[in-house]
Design an enzyme around this catalytic site. Structure first.
Site, PDB file in Angstrom:
ATOM      1  N   LYS A 292       8.456 -44.517 -35.960  1.00 17.76           N
ATOM      2  CA  LYS A 292       9.381 -45.559 -35.511  1.00 17.76           C
ATOM      3  C   LYS A 292       8.926 -46.970 -35.899  1.00 17.76           C
ATOM      4  CE  LYS A 292       7.326 -46.003 -30.895  1.00 17.76           C
ATOM      5  NZ  LYS A 292       7.575 -46.015 -29.444  1.00 17.76           N
TER       6      LYS A 292
ATOM      7  N   ARG B 131       5.328 -46.414 -17.381  1.00 13.32           N
ATOM      8  CA  ARG B 131       6.375 -46.239 -18.374  1.00 13.32           C
ATOM      9  C   ARG B 131       7.208 -45.020 -17.982  1.00 13.32           C
ATOM     10  NH1 ARG B 131       6.609 -45.812 -25.050  1.00 13.32           N
ATOM     11  NH2 ARG B 131       7.690 -43.834 -24.895  1.00 13.32           N
TER      12      ARG B 131
END
Length: 292
Positions: free
Chosen positions: A37, A132
């Site tokens: 990514k 997260r």
């Protein structure tokens, strides 16, 4: 004539970085996944990682993994982002493995896998304090893992994992990763088999691995930045690994204004162009910021 800004890619540097990191990981019993990514899965860079020897490619963006499948590359694919319910069918189709934490989502994946006549691999995520994604409570984490193993017949509990140095900036340590290691061993004891993967984070876990502080149960990292631009290691001296280079990606631009100006704005202050109020430190006169 070049058009700026210009991104220069050196595949040889990236392939060499990746090869060095793979060798260092494997020497310590860690088989890493390559994350796509950070460079938008540019095929030339992706292929350099494959040439270095990576066997699994990972991304939070499903189109990146779709391109891997369409290219017929001989690797596994990993979905890094917790799936949305609406994505269940696509995740099962495009990802050999996915990171998960929500029971409802995994039930949807189970149904989608049954429809597609496949078994989908799941890495259950544990939150060790970075806040997260992942299950925060240890007991709930273990119970969820056992539920996947026993009740979701079209999913395979492939492993356990965590994310660190992300939302909460929590540094990987022997202490917090030992919690993941201990939970993984409890899961294995209950289900009666070993997990394929216990994933101890990403690039920021490499210094701990290199120092010998990584719990032995951790056998996987998800590496993106360090393969391409390992700046943190080289420039901050956190983890000197001989042979790594930041020259894999070089961003070039032209300077269109240069000079000296005060470092504190002059006049009555409001919001900036982004709608934010900013505190400016007066450091006297210095070179002006150059806007491309």
């Amino acid at each position: 004539m070049n058009r700026y800004p210009l991104l220069e890619i050196d595949r040889n540097v990236i392939r060499r970085n990746a090869g060095i990191l793979l060798r260092e990981c494997r020497k310590r019993g860690v088989e890493p996944f390559a994350v796509l990514k950070g460079f938008n899965a540019i095929p030339e860079i992706r292929d350099a990682l494959l040439e270095a020897g990576y066997k699994t490619l990972a991304s939070s963006r499903l189109p990146h993994l779709a391109a891997v499948k369409e290219a017929g590359l001989p690797v596994k694919t990993l979905g890094l982002r917790i799936p949305m319910l609406s994505e269940a069918a696509d995740v099962v189709k495009l990802c050999d493995i996915s990171l998960n934490s929500e029971i409802e989502t995994m039930r949807a994946l189970d149904r989608a896998a049954e429809t597609a006549d496949v078994v989908h691999n799941v890495i259950l995520m544990r939150d060790l304090g970075d806040l997260r994604e992942g299950i925060f409570d240890s007991r709930e984490f273990i119970e969820t893992a056992v539920y996947i193993e026993r009740e979701l017949k079209n999913l395979r509990l492939y492993g356990a994992g965590t994310n660190l140095t992300c939302y909460g900036s929590v540094i990987p340590t022997a202490e917090n990763l030992s919690l993941l290691s201990a939970d993984a061993m409890k899961i294995e004891e209950v289900i009666g088999r070993e997990l394929e993967v216990v994933s101890g984070g990403g690039t920021t876990s490499i210094p701990l691995m290199m120092s010998g502080g990584m719990p032995k149960k951790i056998n996987n990292l998800r590496i993106g930045e360090a393969n391409v631009v390992p700046c943190d290691f080289i420039e901050r001296g956190q983890c000197p690994i001989e042979g790594l280079s930041n020259r894999g990606l070089v961003l070039k631009a032209e300077i269109i204004e240069i000079g000296e100006k005060p470092t504190h704005p002059i006049g009555k202050l409001g919001t900036n162009c982004f709608g934010s109020y900013v505190h400016y430190e007066d450091r006297g006169v210095a070179a002006a910021r150059c806007w491309p």
